[in-house]
Design a protein around this motif. Structure first.
Motif, PDB file in Angstrom:
ATOM      1  N   GLU A 160       7.517  -0.478  -3.388  1.00  0.00           N
ATOM      2  CA  GLU A 160       6.694  -1.295  -2.509  1.00  0.00           C
ATOM      3  C   GLU A 160       5.633  -2.045  -3.308  1.00  0.00           C
ATOM      4  O   GLU A 160       5.417  -3.257  -3.094  1.00  0.00           O
ATOM      5  CB  GLU A 160       6.020  -0.410  -1.459  1.00  0.00           C
ATOM      6  N   LEU A 161       4.965  -1.352  -4.221  1.00  0.00           N
ATOM      7  CA  LEU A 161       3.929  -1.999  -5.031  1.00  0.00           C
ATOM      8  C   LEU A 161       4.509  -3.114  -5.885  1.00  0.00           C
ATOM      9  O   LEU A 161       3.881  -4.161  -6.078  1.00  0.00           O
ATOM     10  CB  LEU A 161       3.243  -0.951  -5.921  1.00  0.00           C
ATOM     11  N   ALA A 162       5.710  -2.898  -6.403  1.00  0.00           N
ATOM     12  CA  ALA A 162       6.339  -3.899  -7.272  1.00  0.00           C
ATOM     13  C   ALA A 162       6.732  -5.152  -6.513  1.00  0.00           C
ATOM     14  O   ALA A 162       6.849  -6.231  -7.107  1.00  0.00           O
ATOM     15  CB  ALA A 162       7.567  -3.297  -7.951  1.00  0.00           C
ATOM     16  N   ARG A 163       6.953  -5.047  -5.203  1.00  0.00           N
ATOM     17  CA  ARG A 163       7.376  -6.199  -4.407  1.00  0.00           C
ATOM     18  C   ARG A 163       6.192  -7.049  -3.959  1.00  0.00           C
ATOM     19  O   ARG A 163       6.374  -8.123  -3.400  1.00  0.00           O
ATOM     20  CB  ARG A 163       8.163  -5.724  -3.184  1.00  0.00           C
ATOM     21  N   GLY A 164       4.965  -6.560  -4.203  1.00  0.00           N
ATOM     22  CA  GLY A 164       3.767  -7.320  -3.848  1.00  0.00           C
ATOM     23  C   GLY A 164       2.979  -7.685  -5.091  1.00  0.00           C
ATOM     24  O   GLY A 164       3.485  -7.619  -6.217  1.00  0.00           O
ATOM     25  N   GLU A 165       1.737  -8.052  -4.877  1.00  0.00           N
ATOM     26  CA  GLU A 165       0.856  -8.370  -6.003  1.00  0.00           C
ATOM     27  C   GLU A 165       0.058  -7.108  -6.325  1.00  0.00           C
ATOM     28  O   GLU A 165      -1.046  -6.899  -5.839  1.00  0.00           O
ATOM     29  CB  GLU A 165      -0.064  -9.533  -5.642  1.00  0.00           C
ATOM     30  N   PHE A 166       0.636  -6.273  -7.179  1.00  0.00           N
ATOM     31  CA  PHE A 166       0.039  -4.981  -7.478  1.00  0.00           C
ATOM     32  C   PHE A 166      -1.084  -5.128  -8.497  1.00  0.00           C
ATOM     33  O   PHE A 166      -0.899  -5.657  -9.578  1.00  0.00           O
ATOM     34  CB  PHE A 166       1.110  -4.028  -8.016  1.00  0.00           C
ATOM     35  N   SER A 167      -2.267  -4.638  -8.121  1.00  0.00           N
ATOM     36  CA  SER A 167      -3.400  -4.687  -9.038  1.00  0.00           C
ATOM     37  C   SER A 167      -4.139  -3.352  -9.026  1.00  0.00           C
ATOM     38  O   SER A 167      -5.340  -3.302  -9.246  1.00  0.00           O
ATOM     39  CB  SER A 167      -4.359  -5.817  -8.632  1.00  0.00           C
ATOM     40  N   GLY A 168      -3.408  -2.280  -8.744  1.00  0.00           N
ATOM     41  CA  GLY A 168      -4.022  -0.969  -8.625  1.00  0.00           C
ATOM     42  C   GLY A 168      -4.067  -0.220  -9.933  1.00  0.00           C
ATOM     43  O   GLY A 168      -3.878  -0.788 -11.022  1.00  0.00           O
ATOM     44  N   ASP A 169      -4.309   1.090  -9.826  1.00  0.00           N
ATOM     45  CA  ASP A 169      -4.402   1.966 -10.994  1.00  0.00           C
ATOM     46  C   ASP A 169      -3.731   3.283 -10.639  1.00  0.00           C
ATOM     47  O   ASP A 169      -4.340   4.150 -10.008  1.00  0.00           O
ATOM     48  CB  ASP A 169      -5.865   2.167 -11.377  1.00  0.00           C
ATOM     49  N   VAL A 170      -2.465   3.414 -11.008  1.00  0.00           N
ATOM     50  CA  VAL A 170      -1.668   4.583 -10.666  1.00  0.00           C
ATOM     51  C   VAL A 170      -1.093   5.187 -11.936  1.00  0.00           C
ATOM     52  O   VAL A 170      -0.542   4.475 -12.780  1.00  0.00           O
ATOM     53  CB  VAL A 170      -0.513   4.210  -9.707  1.00  0.00           C
ATOM     54  N   HIS A 171      -1.229   6.497 -12.074  1.00  0.00           N
ATOM     55  CA  HIS A 171      -0.624   7.208 -13.209  1.00  0.00           C
ATOM     56  C   HIS A 171       0.346   8.245 -12.652  1.00  0.00           C
ATOM     57  O   HIS A 171      -0.043   9.149 -11.910  1.00  0.00           O
ATOM     58  CB  HIS A 171      -1.695   7.890 -14.052  1.00  0.00           C
ATOM     59  N   LEU A 172       1.606   8.105 -13.001  1.00  0.00           N
ATOM     60  CA  LEU A 172       2.659   9.020 -12.554  1.00  0.00           C
ATOM     61  C   LEU A 172       2.993  10.008 -13.669  1.00  0.00           C
ATOM     62  O   LEU A 172       3.352   9.609 -14.782  1.00  0.00           O
ATOM     63  CB  LEU A 172       3.917   8.239 -12.158  1.00  0.00           C
ATOM     64  N   VAL A 173       2.887  11.296 -13.366  1.00  0.00           N
ATOM     65  CA  VAL A 173       3.334  12.350 -14.273  1.00  0.00           C
ATOM     66  C   VAL A 173       4.598  12.946 -13.670  1.00  0.00           C
ATOM     67  O   VAL A 173       4.554  13.553 -12.590  1.00  0.00           O
ATOM     68  CB  VAL A 173       2.254  13.437 -14.451  1.00  0.00           C
ATOM     69  N   TYR A 174       5.715  12.749 -14.347  1.00  0.00           N
ATOM     70  CA  TYR A 174       7.009  13.170 -13.820  1.00  0.00           C
ATOM     71  C   TYR A 174       7.454  14.419 -14.589  1.00  0.00           C
ATOM     72  O   TYR A 174       7.706  14.366 -15.796  1.00  0.00           O
ATOM     73  CB  TYR A 174       8.013  12.033 -13.967  1.00  0.00           C
ATOM     74  N   CYS A 175       7.539  15.546 -13.881  1.00  0.00           N
ATOM     75  CA  CYS A 175       7.852  16.838 -14.498  1.00  0.00           C
ATOM     76  C   CYS A 175       9.312  17.216 -14.258  1.00  0.00           C
ATOM     77  O   CYS A 175       9.730  17.346 -13.099  1.00  0.00           O
ATOM     78  CB  CYS A 175       6.944  17.927 -13.931  1.00  0.00           C
TER      79      CYS A 175
END
Length: 432
Positions: A330-345
């Protein structure tokens, strides 16, 4: 109100008939030990039945009704707690009455527990049925089979009906017209909830979809793409649905509903659902035929806030990546200007699902960062790892989704890293 306040409100409504009964307590009820025990026996019967009816009300599964509780999984945990408390209260009901009668004689106590009349037989049958359908819900008996658990739970209807007849024949604690008014209100609410759950939702709540594509993301994971045959489902990223397949070539799970998380962005033309082989039905659906029909009910849950997403830390484990995948799409389909850090375990590199796509987003979206945690190399997730890959952990909103051990571990690590409990949101897969 907060989810905690909604839960407290539910508990208050559940015990309200007992509070009303206390208001009408008379002096003979407290004149002796036997009188007190007798009154407590009647009180546990009243509160046990009203709590059981409240648990039934929470079975309604109306889309959106679960949001105030923090999602359907949390609402159903409350449902399970209500059911367990109701069962214990109803179990104490005849025992307290017998202890009260023991003040007269042992023979009177035994007679109290002996079903010698129609009303007592109905009460005992109701209690036995409750033992049968509630027992699988207790951890002592192990993890229940999903479909068997659903079938056994159908005994709850006859059990509650018999308990209500038993109460109607013997009620003497609440004076008229309070006795009738209380039970009419609770029964009407429970019947309405169950009518929606088992009648209306199956006719109007389930939307027909057609399987358009089946992509194998790993040896034991597929992502199916669905096209709406009528109205398209409106959903938010991170929500899930109940999916019922009608592919007769499936070896298991035909016409059985199971919960699966939506992996597509809300504005995608097709509804995408990622499914991991975790049981007979999910294993069979790995080979679902393109062109077959499924029905979708929902959406449920509320993993992400409906407001704009602030600085966030996402912790995913295994197939728990699914709600995060939907959100980043969803974020990629818009104008993303956030701050998200994904930790994938994950255990090792072979267990990382959708890694190529996620890595692409990490390169294309300036505010999206991806850190992989491999258990075989790093050991269990710990505070040192989080601080190394994300040095401002304590300043972020945290979202965790994955297996139960990861939820517990990640939550403890985040609390130790200075993240307040109010800023930690979890989503588990257990719906039993």
């Amino acid at each position: 109100m907060s989810p905690r306040m909604y839960k407290l409100l539910v508990w208050l409504i559940a015990i309200l008939p007992g509070l009303v009964a206390l208001f009408f307590m008379r002096s003979p009820d407290t004149a002796s030990v036997g009188g007190v025990l007798n009154y407590l026996g009647r009180l546990t019967g009243i509160v046990g039945l009203s709590t059981m009816l409240m648990a039934a009300i929470l079975c309604c599964r109306v889309p959106g009704f679960d949001r105030p509780f923090g999602g359907l999984t949390k609402m159903w945990k409350l449902h399970h707690q209500l059911g367990a408390v109701a069962f214990l209260l109803l179990l104490a009901h005849p025992l307290l009455l017998a202890f009260a009668a023991a003040e007269v004689s042992l023979t009177a106590a035994v007679a109290t527990l002996t079903p010698t009349s129609q009303s007592l037989w109905l009460g005992w049958i109701a209690l036995v049925l409750m033992m049968v359908f509630l027992a699988p819900s207790f951890a002592f008996f192990g993890h229940p089979d999903y479909q068997r658990w659903k079938w056994v739970h159908r005994l709850s209807g006859p059990a509650i009906i018999l308990a209500l007849i038993h109460t109607a024949l013997l009620m003497r604690t609440l004076p008229a017209p309070w006795d009738t008014l209380v039970w009419v209100v609770y029964v009407a609410a429970a019947v309405g909830a169950l009518a929606y759950r088992f009648v209306f939702s199956r006719v109007k709540g389930r939307q027909p979809y057609q399987v358009m594509q089946v992509e194998r993301s790993a040896n034991n994971v597929v992502e199916i793409s669905l096209q709406a045959e009528r109205s398209r489902l409106d959903h938010e990223a991170g929500q899930f649905v109940y999916l019922t397949p009608f592919d007769k070539t499936l070896t298991n799970g035909y016409a059985e509903e199971h919960p699966y998380t939506i992996s597509s962005a809300p504005d995608e033309p097709l509804l995408r659902i990622a499914i991991k082989d975790l049981g007979d039905a999910s294993r069979a659906i790995q080979t679902i035929a393109v062109g077959s029909q499924v029905k979708v009910e929902g959406p449920y849950g509320g993993f992400f806030p409906p407001t704009e997403l602030g600085p966030s830390l996402w912790v995913a484990g295994g197939i728990g990546i699914t709600p995060f995948l939907g959100k980043v799409r969803e974020l990629a389909r818009g104008e993303f200007s956030g701050d998200v850090h994904l930790v994938y375990c994950v255990q090792d590199e072979s267990r990382a699902l959708f890694l190529e796509e996620l890595s692409g987003y990490a390169q294309a979206l300036p505010g999206f960062h991806l850190s992989m945690h491999y258990f075989y190399r790093e050991g269990p997730l710990d505070e040192a790892f989080l601080n190394r890959v994300c040095d401002d952990v304590a300043e972020r909103e945290a979202f965790i989704c994955g297996p139960t051990p990861l939820l517990s571990c990640a939550r403890n690590v985040l609390l130790g890293a200075g993240v307040p409990a109010r800023r930690i949101t979890t989503e588990e897969f257990e719906l039993l």
